[in-house]
Write a protein that holds these residues in place. Structure first.
Motif, PDB file in Angstrom:
ATOM      1  N   LEU A 291       0.855  -1.183   0.000  1.00 46.73           N
ATOM      2  CA  LEU A 291       0.000   0.000   0.000  1.00 46.73           C
ATOM      3  C   LEU A 291       0.891   1.232   0.000  1.00 46.73           C
ATOM      4  CD1 LEU A 291      -2.966   1.044   0.256  1.00 46.73           C
ATOM      5  CD2 LEU A 291      -2.584   1.123   2.736  1.00 46.73           C
ATOM      6  N   GLY A 292       0.765   2.040  -1.052  1.00 43.62           N
ATOM      7  CA  GLY A 292       1.499   3.291  -1.144  1.00 43.62           C
ATOM      8  C   GLY A 292       0.555   4.459  -0.935  1.00 43.62           C
ATOM      9  N   ILE A 293       0.951   5.399  -0.097  1.00 43.10           N
ATOM     10  CA  ILE A 293       0.099   6.537   0.236  1.00 43.10           C
ATOM     11  C   ILE A 293       0.875   7.826   0.032  1.00 43.10           C
ATOM     12  CG2 ILE A 293      -1.267   7.666   2.043  1.00 43.10           C
ATOM     13  CD1 ILE A 293      -1.356   4.840   3.401  1.00 43.10           C
TER      14      ILE A 293
ATOM     15  N   ALA B 156      -2.872  17.855  13.679  1.00 45.27           N
ATOM     16  CA  ALA B 156      -3.047  17.025  12.485  1.00 45.27           C
ATOM     17  C   ALA B 156      -2.775  15.552  12.723  1.00 45.27           C
ATOM     18  CB  ALA B 156      -2.140  17.540  11.364  1.00 45.27           C
ATOM     19  N   VAL B 157      -2.525  15.142  13.973  1.00 50.76           N
ATOM     20  CA  VAL B 157      -2.245  13.736  14.248  1.00 50.76           C
ATOM     21  C   VAL B 157      -3.552  12.968  14.409  1.00 50.76           C
ATOM     22  CG1 VAL B 157      -2.058  14.076  16.740  1.00 50.76           C
ATOM     23  CG2 VAL B 157      -0.906  12.147  15.694  1.00 50.76           C
ATOM     24  N   ARG B 158      -3.605  11.755  13.876  1.00 51.00           N
ATOM     25  CA  ARG B 158      -4.725  10.828  14.069  1.00 51.00           C
ATOM     26  C   ARG B 158      -4.183   9.532  14.674  1.00 51.00           C
ATOM     27  NH1 ARG B 158      -9.145  12.000  10.423  1.00 51.00           N
ATOM     28  NH2 ARG B 158      -9.035  14.245   9.996  1.00 51.00           N
ATOM     29  N   LEU B 159      -5.070   8.731  15.211  1.00 52.23           N
ATOM     30  CA  LEU B 159      -4.699   7.410  15.706  1.00 52.23           C
ATOM     31  C   LEU B 159      -5.066   6.382  14.640  1.00 52.23           C
ATOM     32  CD1 LEU B 159      -5.892   7.596  19.429  1.00 52.23           C
ATOM     33  CD2 LEU B 159      -3.677   8.225  18.452  1.00 52.23           C
ATOM     34  N   PRO B 160      -4.093   5.662  14.099  1.00 49.88           N
ATOM     35  CA  PRO B 160      -4.376   4.715  13.021  1.00 49.88           C
ATOM     36  C   PRO B 160      -5.000   3.431  13.532  1.00 49.88           C
ATOM     37  CG  PRO B 160      -2.072   4.587  13.611  1.00 49.88           C
ATOM     38  CD  PRO B 160      -2.663   5.694  14.454  1.00 49.88           C
ATOM     39  N   ALA B 161      -5.756   2.768  12.679  1.00 49.74           N
ATOM     40  CA  ALA B 161      -6.352   1.467  13.015  1.00 49.74           C
ATOM     41  C   ALA B 161      -6.039   0.513  11.862  1.00 49.74           C
ATOM     42  CB  ALA B 161      -7.860   1.591  13.221  1.00 49.74           C
ATOM     43  N   THR B 162      -5.048  -0.352  12.053  1.00 48.74           N
ATOM     44  CA  THR B 162      -4.635  -1.255  10.979  1.00 48.74           C
ATOM     45  C   THR B 162      -5.600  -2.418  10.800  1.00 48.74           C
ATOM     46  OG1 THR B 162      -3.318  -2.731  12.378  1.00 48.74           O
ATOM     47  CG2 THR B 162      -2.228  -0.738  11.561  1.00 48.74           C
ATOM     48  N   GLY B 163      -6.247  -2.869  11.893  1.00 51.74           N
ATOM     49  CA  GLY B 163      -7.102  -4.042  11.815  1.00 51.74           C
ATOM     50  C   GLY B 163      -6.336  -5.346  11.687  1.00 51.74           C
ATOM     51  N   ARG B 164      -5.012  -5.312  11.782  1.00 51.64           N
ATOM     52  CA  ARG B 164      -4.182  -6.513  11.592  1.00 51.64           C
ATOM     53  C   ARG B 164      -3.551  -6.901  12.933  1.00 51.64           C
ATOM     54  NH1 ARG B 164      -2.463  -3.069   7.703  1.00 51.64           N
ATOM     55  NH2 ARG B 164      -0.357  -2.992   8.567  1.00 51.64           N
ATOM     56  N   VAL B 165      -4.180  -7.840  13.609  1.00 50.20           N
ATOM     57  CA  VAL B 165      -3.785  -8.168  14.977  1.00 50.20           C
ATOM     58  C   VAL B 165      -2.441  -8.894  15.032  1.00 50.20           C
ATOM     59  CG1 VAL B 165      -4.441  -9.409  17.075  1.00 50.20           C
ATOM     60  CG2 VAL B 165      -6.177  -8.186  15.752  1.00 50.20           C
ATOM     61  N   VAL B 166      -2.257  -9.920  14.216  1.00 50.57           N
ATOM     62  CA  VAL B 166      -1.003 -10.687  14.279  1.00 50.57           C
ATOM     63  C   VAL B 166       0.179  -9.805  13.931  1.00 50.57           C
ATOM     64  CG1 VAL B 166       0.299 -12.596  13.254  1.00 50.57           C
ATOM     65  CG2 VAL B 166      -2.104 -12.910  13.868  1.00 50.57           C
ATOM     66  N   ASP B 167       0.035  -8.940  12.928  1.00 49.53           N
ATOM     67  CA  ASP B 167       1.136  -8.064  12.529  1.00 49.53           C
ATOM     68  C   ASP B 167       1.554  -7.128  13.657  1.00 49.53           C
ATOM     69  OD1 ASP B 167       1.326  -9.166  10.044  1.00 49.53           O
ATOM     70  OD2 ASP B 167       0.445  -7.482   8.952  1.00 49.53           O
ATOM     71  N   ALA B 168       0.622  -6.744  14.513  1.00 50.75           N
ATOM     72  CA  ALA B 168       0.957  -5.882  15.653  1.00 50.75           C
ATOM     73  C   ALA B 168       1.400  -6.694  16.862  1.00 50.75           C
ATOM     74  CB  ALA B 168      -0.242  -5.019  16.021  1.00 50.75           C
TER      75      ALA B 168
ATOM     76  N   ALA C 158      -7.736   1.222   3.983  1.00 49.51           N
ATOM     77  CA  ALA C 158      -6.858   2.390   4.003  1.00 49.51           C
ATOM     78  C   ALA C 158      -7.424   3.564   4.801  1.00 49.51           C
ATOM     79  CB  ALA C 158      -6.511   2.812   2.576  1.00 49.51           C
ATOM     80  N   PRO C 159      -8.696   3.937   4.646  1.00 50.06           N
ATOM     81  CA  PRO C 159      -9.186   5.069   5.443  1.00 50.06           C
ATOM     82  C   PRO C 159      -9.051   4.856   6.954  1.00 50.06           C
ATOM     83  CG  PRO C 159     -10.669   4.649   3.609  1.00 50.06           C
ATOM     84  CD  PRO C 159      -9.699   3.507   3.642  1.00 50.06           C
ATOM     85  N   ALA C 160      -9.408   3.669   7.441  1.00 52.85           N
ATOM     86  CA  ALA C 160      -9.266   3.400   8.876  1.00 52.85           C
ATOM     87  C   ALA C 160      -7.793   3.435   9.281  1.00 52.85           C
ATOM     88  CB  ALA C 160      -9.880   2.053   9.229  1.00 52.85           C
TER      89      ALA C 160
END
Length: 318
Positions: A58-60, A118-130, A83-85
């Motif tokens: 994923l490139g942003i 301008a800071v947000r808290l990200p939500a990856t949704g990827r439990v094992v990766d974290a 990506a939005p979350a």
């Protein structure tokens, strides 16, 4: 390399609708400068990870308040949908920023929020990766944990879709091992990476429950953290480190962290405190305690530099 990796992938545009800082938002996802699964460049970010449909890159890129995302690989559709979350679309600071709540904040946090709106808290949704790198950080220094994680990803991960074939994708970007790949790492390679047997055993127990763990992303963060702790070796600190990244958890505090309680104590009370003292200090802002901690770090405050330093252990020598 598949065709989807060598040609421009599908794209998505998300508008933050206000001030937005890409690096401050995504900075907590990477695990040290040698983490090849994440690259943060000026005005852009690259992430590579596993999805239920396969690996994805994923490139942003940021253009004002617009975040332009493009994905490659079998998991590109899944990556774009999340990506939005990931960028913090579900992270609502309106109550924190309200005049009434803002007036209750400690001066350091209040001034930091004014400077960093301008800071947000990200939500990856990827439990094992974290979860895997969080386990590797248990009871060791960040330097030691990051070194071990980087070593294991380089040896047992896979090249990110598009890496080496698409000019925009960093050539050394990698996808972390899948749960099955983590489970197959020989004991001597954990040892060579400086990961002790207690932590490697916890990783193996966790990846053995990978499908159930990933479903935790659909639960409220407190419930997900509670269920995560039913796996032996995963406690409050580890669960908090995970939900902060997977859920954009605005409240969970990493109790048991080697430095955090003392940092919060010095910042808010002018003296070191233990975990219970830290929670007492943060209690007036329950529901937003992690936001307060993030603001304290962004304030630039540093606690006095004295006291014993944590010894870096080298398990590879034994």
């Amino acid at each position: 390399m598949t065709a989807t990796a060598t040609h421009p992938g599908p794209s998505l545009v998300w508008n933050a609708g206000g001030p937005y800082n890409l690096h401050q938002t995504l900075g907590i996802i990477g695990r040290g400068p040698a983490d090849r699964t994440v690259r943060l460049n000026p005005g852009a970010a690259w992430l590579a990870f596993n999805t239920p449909d396969g690996p994805a890159t994923l490139g942003i890129s940021q253009r004002g308040t617009e975040l332009h995302a493009r994905a490659w690989g079998p998991g590109s559709g899944h990556a774009l949908a999340g990506a939005p979350a990931l960028l913090g679309s579900d992270d609502d600071w309106s109550h924190f920023d309200s005049a009434e709540f803002h007036a209750t904040l400690p001066r350091l946090a209040r001034e930091a929020r004014r400077r960093h709106p301008a800071v947000r808290l990200p939500a990856t949704g990827r439990v094992v990766d974290a979860l895997v790198p969080a386990i590797l950080e248990q009871k060791v220094t960040a330097l030691e944990a990051h070194r071990g994680y980087a070593t294991l990803v380089r040896k047992f991960g896979t090249p990110a879709p598009g890496a080496g074939s698409h000019p925009d994708v960093p050539p050394d970007l990698m996808v972390a091992p899948t749960p099955r790949q983590w489970a197959k790492i020989p004991s001597w390679d954990w040892h060579k990476a400086g990961v002790g047997p207690q932590r490697s055993a916890t990783v193996l127990r966790a990846v053995g429950s990978a499908s159930g763990l990933e479903r935790l992303a659909q639960l409220p963060p407190a419930d997900a953290a509670s269920k995560m702790q039913t796996i032996p070796g995963i406690g409050v600190w580890t669960a908090a480190e995970v939900t902060q990244r997977t859920h954009g958890d605005a409240d969970q505090v990493a109790v048991g962290d080697y430095h955090l309680a003392a940092f919060v104590g010095w910042a808010l009370a002018g003296k070191p405190v233990d975990d219970s003292g830290m929670l007492e200090l943060l209690e007036p802002w329950r529901g937003h305690r992690q936001r307060v901690v993030r603001m304290l770090y962004l304030s630039g405050f540093r606690k006095p530099a004295f006291g014993p330093r944590m010894t870096i252990q080298d398990h590879r020598a034994h």
